[in-house]
Design an enzyme around this catalytic site. Structure first.
Site, PDB file in Angstrom:
ATOM      1  N   SER A  92      49.026  36.985  36.728  1.00 57.23           N
ATOM      2  CA  SER A  92      50.093  37.927  37.071  1.00 57.23           C
ATOM      3  C   SER A  92      49.856  39.106  36.157  1.00 57.23           C
ATOM      4  O   SER A  92      49.147  38.983  35.162  1.00 57.23           O
ATOM      5  CB  SER A  92      51.477  37.341  36.780  1.00 57.23           C
ATOM      6  OG  SER A  92      52.022  36.742  37.937  1.00 57.23           O
TER       7      SER A  92
ATOM      8  N   GLU B 147      47.360  39.352  62.550  1.00 58.91           N
ATOM      9  CA  GLU B 147      48.212  38.326  63.169  1.00 58.91           C
ATOM     10  C   GLU B 147      48.684  38.857  64.513  1.00 58.91           C
ATOM     11  O   GLU B 147      49.144  39.997  64.555  1.00 58.91           O
ATOM     12  CB  GLU B 147      49.416  38.023  62.275  1.00 58.91           C
ATOM     13  CG  GLU B 147      49.004  37.316  61.006  1.00 58.91           C
ATOM     14  CD  GLU B 147      50.166  37.022  60.055  1.00 58.91           C
ATOM     15  OE1 GLU B 147      51.326  37.263  60.438  1.00 58.91           O
ATOM     16  OE2 GLU B 147      49.899  36.573  58.948  1.00 58.91           O
TER      17      GLU B 147
ATOM     18  N   ARG C 276      58.494  34.403  42.444  1.00 60.38           N
ATOM     19  CA  ARG C 276      59.465  33.389  42.896  1.00 60.38           C
ATOM     20  C   ARG C 276      58.762  32.229  43.609  1.00 60.38           C
ATOM     21  O   ARG C 276      58.965  31.060  43.276  1.00 60.38           O
ATOM     22  CB  ARG C 276      60.488  34.044  43.851  1.00 60.38           C
ATOM     23  CG  ARG C 276      61.504  34.928  43.167  1.00 60.38           C
ATOM     24  CD  ARG C 276      62.357  35.639  44.197  1.00 60.38           C
ATOM     25  NE  ARG C 276      61.559  36.617  44.915  1.00 60.38           N
ATOM     26  CZ  ARG C 276      61.652  37.940  44.751  1.00 60.38           C
ATOM     27  NH1 ARG C 276      62.541  38.429  43.932  1.00 60.38           N
ATOM     28  NH2 ARG C 276      60.877  38.750  45.436  1.00 60.38           N
ATOM     29  N   ILE C 277      57.939  32.542  44.618  1.00 58.15           N
ATOM     30  CA  ILE C 277      57.332  31.463  45.416  1.00 58.15           C
ATOM     31  C   ILE C 277      56.223  30.782  44.613  1.00 58.15           C
ATOM     32  O   ILE C 277      56.121  29.549  44.597  1.00 58.15           O
ATOM     33  CB  ILE C 277      56.807  32.015  46.766  1.00 58.15           C
ATOM     34  CG1 ILE C 277      57.981  32.591  47.571  1.00 58.15           C
ATOM     35  CG2 ILE C 277      56.114  30.904  47.570  1.00 58.15           C
ATOM     36  CD1 ILE C 277      57.583  33.379  48.802  1.00 58.15           C
TER      37      ILE C 277
ATOM     38  N   THR D 253      52.066  40.436  34.376  1.00 60.76           N
ATOM     39  CA  THR D 253      52.868  40.250  33.160  1.00 60.76           C
ATOM     40  C   THR D 253      52.978  38.759  32.858  1.00 60.76           C
ATOM     41  O   THR D 253      52.888  37.935  33.762  1.00 60.76           O
ATOM     42  CB  THR D 253      54.295  40.814  33.371  1.00 60.76           C
ATOM     43  OG1 THR D 253      54.848  40.182  34.539  1.00 60.76           O
ATOM     44  CG2 THR D 253      54.280  42.311  33.589  1.00 60.76           C
TER      45      THR D 253
ATOM     46  N   HIS E 106      52.202  31.832  60.681  1.00 58.17           N
ATOM     47  CA  HIS E 106      53.151  32.528  59.798  1.00 58.17           C
ATOM     48  C   HIS E 106      54.568  31.932  59.897  1.00 58.17           C
ATOM     49  O   HIS E 106      55.509  32.620  60.283  1.00 58.17           O
ATOM     50  CB  HIS E 106      53.163  34.035  60.103  1.00 58.17           C
ATOM     51  CG  HIS E 106      53.617  34.859  58.917  1.00 58.17           C
ATOM     52  ND1 HIS E 106      53.107  36.109  58.618  1.00 58.17           N
ATOM     53  CD2 HIS E 106      54.541  34.620  57.957  1.00 58.17           C
ATOM     54  CE1 HIS E 106      53.693  36.582  57.546  1.00 58.17           C
ATOM     55  NE2 HIS E 106      54.573  35.703  57.124  1.00 58.17           N
TER      56      HIS E 106
HETATM   57  P1  NAP Z   1      57.604  38.006  43.977  1.00 56.13           P
HETATM   58  O1  NAP Z   1      58.627  37.166  43.270  1.00 56.13           O
HETATM   59  O2  NAP Z   1      57.686  39.487  43.857  1.00 56.13           O
HETATM   60  O3  NAP Z   1      56.157  37.495  43.529  1.00 56.13           O
HETATM   61  C1  NAP Z   1      54.988  38.226  43.627  1.00 56.13           C
HETATM   62  C2  NAP Z   1      54.265  38.050  42.316  1.00 56.13           C
HETATM   63  O4  NAP Z   1      52.954  38.589  42.410  1.00 56.13           O
HETATM   64  C3  NAP Z   1      54.955  38.753  41.150  1.00 56.13           C
HETATM   65  O5  NAP Z   1      55.350  37.788  40.225  1.00 56.13           O
HETATM   66  C4  NAP Z   1      53.894  39.671  40.578  1.00 56.13           C
HETATM   67  O6  NAP Z   1      53.959  39.534  39.172  1.00 56.13           O
HETATM   68  C5  NAP Z   1      52.602  39.108  41.132  1.00 56.13           C
HETATM   69  N1  NAP Z   1      51.548  40.118  41.306  1.00 56.13           N
HETATM   70  C6  NAP Z   1      51.656  41.338  41.832  1.00 56.13           C
HETATM   71  N2  NAP Z   1      50.478  41.962  41.817  1.00 56.13           N
HETATM   72  C7  NAP Z   1      49.598  41.092  41.269  1.00 56.13           C
HETATM   73  C8  NAP Z   1      48.217  41.141  40.981  1.00 56.13           C
HETATM   74  N3  NAP Z   1      47.517  42.226  41.235  1.00 56.13           N
HETATM   75  N4  NAP Z   1      47.639  40.045  40.439  1.00 56.13           N
HETATM   76  C9  NAP Z   1      48.362  38.948  40.171  1.00 56.13           C
HETATM   77  N5  NAP Z   1      49.681  38.863  40.421  1.00 56.13           N
HETATM   78  C10 NAP Z   1      50.294  39.916  40.947  1.00 56.13           C
HETATM   79  O7  NAP Z   1      57.636  37.684  45.543  1.00 56.13           O
HETATM   80  P2  NAP Z   1      57.862  36.285  46.282  1.00 56.13           P
HETATM   81  O8  NAP Z   1      59.240  36.209  46.757  1.00 56.13           O
HETATM   82  O9  NAP Z   1      57.316  35.190  45.446  1.00 56.13           O
HETATM   83  O10 NAP Z   1      56.918  36.527  47.563  1.00 56.13           O
HETATM   84  C11 NAP Z   1      55.539  36.750  47.393  1.00 56.13           C
HETATM   85  C12 NAP Z   1      54.895  37.198  48.683  1.00 56.13           C
HETATM   86  O11 NAP Z   1      54.815  36.102  49.587  1.00 56.13           O
HETATM   87  C13 NAP Z   1      55.666  38.260  49.463  1.00 56.13           C
HETATM   88  O12 NAP Z   1      55.358  39.562  49.011  1.00 56.13           O
HETATM   89  C14 NAP Z   1      55.239  38.037  50.886  1.00 56.13           C
HETATM   90  O13 NAP Z   1      54.164  38.878  51.213  1.00 56.13           O
HETATM   91  C15 NAP Z   1      54.789  36.584  50.916  1.00 56.13           C
HETATM   92  N6  NAP Z   1      55.679  35.708  51.711  1.00 56.13           N
HETATM   93  C16 NAP Z   1      55.179  35.053  52.789  1.00 56.13           C
HETATM   94  C17 NAP Z   1      55.981  34.189  53.511  1.00 56.13           C
HETATM   95  C18 NAP Z   1      55.453  33.449  54.689  1.00 56.13           C
HETATM   96  O14 NAP Z   1      56.188  33.266  55.649  1.00 56.13           O
HETATM   97  N7  NAP Z   1      54.228  33.007  54.669  1.00 56.13           N
HETATM   98  C19 NAP Z   1      57.316  34.006  53.146  1.00 56.13           C
HETATM   99  C20 NAP Z   1      57.794  34.696  52.052  1.00 56.13           C
HETATM  100  C21 NAP Z   1      56.966  35.536  51.325  1.00 56.13           C
HETATM  101  P3  NAP Z   1      53.580  40.744  38.225  1.00 56.13           P
HETATM  102  O15 NAP Z   1      54.389  41.911  38.702  1.00 56.13           O
HETATM  103  O16 NAP Z   1      53.893  40.310  36.863  1.00 56.13           O
HETATM  104  O17 NAP Z   1      52.108  40.926  38.469  1.00 56.13           O
HETATM  105  C1  GLV Z   2      57.366  36.572  55.162  1.00 60.31           C
HETATM  106  O1  GLV Z   2      56.189  36.664  55.287  1.00 60.31           O
HETATM  107  C2  GLV Z   2      58.125  37.334  54.235  1.00 60.31           C
HETATM  108  O2  GLV Z   2      57.554  38.206  53.569  1.00 60.31           O
HETATM  109  O3  GLV Z   2      59.335  37.084  54.145  1.00 60.31           O
END
Ligand code: NAP
Ligand code: GLV
Ligand code: GLV
Length: 323
Positions: free
Chosen positions: A177, A267, A156-157, A179, A286
């Site tokens: 990714s 952190e 998503r992000i 997939t 963060h």
């Molecule tokens: P998401 O939609 O689940 O995206 C994560 C992506 O990573 C998936 O598309 C997955 O695709 C891929 N992935 C997983 N393992 C991988 C690997 N070994 N190599 C390459 N790609 C891989 O989650 P999201 O909502 O985008 O959030 C992502 C992450 O951002 C969260 O888990 C969180 O830790 C972090 N986050 C941080 C903040 C902040 O405040 N800084 C805020 C929100 C989220 P595949 O399954 O196809 O590999």
């Molecule tokens: C923030 O880091 C989150 O995973 O929502």
């Protein structure tokens, strides 16, 4: 009426939803509750609303006891939670996907500009009263138009960042990714490549995978060795995805141009961390999802998760299946 413990102050929208149904206690200290206090507070709770800094493990589940029905994480990431242990005990786990995507993607883009355009040393120059003239040769940074963006983890992000930079800056997008992501692949003309190729070809590398076994330390010495010398590395995912000592060495030896981090390991970053000294590393505490809108929606989703679980229904944003 079940008891719910909320481990930090969060927007009132979600709290009000919980208060109209349950006996709610919100921890409102400046710091998180110490572990022993947390474990005492959750005793006998039907639901707990946790932060990404709260470890939800066997000890946590033991402390809550058998009345616990659900844990709602106030975050999309859930690496702080032992989901299998919760599933074994029939405890539902939920998160807040989607509603913080735009806020976090904006943070990543902001970090890219800040790191690539030397905002940190420039701001220091002003705040430390060093600003004397308009200097043609100071704080020279990188341009982004037409450059290559490497997204590690096209979820998503990751795709929201790619969309902003493809349409806004005309960047060419490549990604890794596990997939293929056909829809974003077509919409953004983004190509899936292996990590090695991504690191070799990208001018900006932005990390967006979840933290799990195979992504811990994903970017280490060998990976820094592959990056372009003017590359910019952005991390808004989790600090543990980068080997931080290797990052310090890479920045010191100018193996890459700059880094922009919203997340670190640990952190908060210790006061003596060498990363703090580097002008080429801009660090935020963060704040990826820290907008009024995202945090309000997150509070509502977390409340919806707990209301469902305590009422015996599946969480609307659930991560496990419990009977
Ligand atoms: P998401 O939609 O689940 O995206 C994560 C992506 O990573 C998936 O598309 C997955 O695709 C891929 N992935 C997983 N393992 C991988 C690997 N070994 N190599 C390459 N790609 C891989 O989650 P999201 O909502 O985008 O959030 C992502 C992450 O951002 C969260 O888990 C969180 O830790 C972090 N986050 C941080 C903040 C902040 O405040 N800084 C805020 C929100 C989220 P595949 O399954 O196809 O590999
Ligand atoms: C923030 O880091 C989150 O995973 O929502
Ligand atoms: C800079 O301020 C310029 O006018 O080029």
């Amino acid at each position: 009426m079940g008891k719910v413990f909320v481990t930090r102050s969060i927007p009132q929208d979600g709290i009000s939803m919980l208060q109209s149904r349950f006996e709610v206690e919100v921890w409102d200290g400046c710091d998180p509750p110490p572990r022993d206090v947390l474990l005492a507070k959750i005793s006998g709770c039907s639901g707990v609303l946790t932060m990404l800094s709260d470890r939800v493990d066997n000890a946590f589940l033991d402390a809550a006891g058998s009345v616990l029905k659900g844990v709602a994480n106030f975050a999309v990431g859930f690496n702080n939670i032992d989901v299998d242990a919760a599933t074994e005990r029939g405890v539902a786990i939920g998160n807040t996907p989607g509603v913080l995507t735009d806020a976090t993607a904006d943070t990543a883009v902001g970090l890219m500009i800040a790191a690539g355009r030397c905002f940190l040393p420039a701001v220091r120059n002003v705040s430390e009263l060093q600003w004397r003239n308009w200097e043609p040769m100071m704080f020279l940074g990188q341009e982004f138009r037409g450059k290559t963006l490497g997204i590690v983890g096209m979820g998503r992000i990751g795709s929201a960042v790619a969309e902003r930079l493809h349409f806004g800056w005309g960047m060419k997008v490549i990604y890794t990714s596990r997939t293929d992501k056909e829809e974003v692949g077509q919409r953004l003309a983004a190509k899936r490549v292996d990590l090695e190729t991504l690191l070799q070809e990208s001018d900006v590398i932005s990390l967006h995978t979840s933290l799990q076994k195979d992504t811990r330390g994903l970017i280490g010495r060998a990976q820094f060795g592959l990056m372009k010398p003017n590359a910019i590395l952005i991390n808004t995912a989790r600090g543990e995805i980068i080997d931080q000592d290797a990052l310090v060495d890479a920045l010191k030896s100018r193996r890459l141009f700059a880094a922009g981090l919203d997340v670190t390991d640990p952190e908060p970053l210790p006061s003596d961390s060498p990363l703090r000294e580097l002008d080429s590393c801009i660090i935020l505490p963060h704040i990826g999802s820290a907008t009024f809108q995202a945090r309000s929606r997150m509070s509502i989703m977390a409340a919806e998760n707990l209301i469902a679980a305590i009422g015996g229904s599946p969480m609307p944003y659930g991560l496990n299946r419990v009977s």
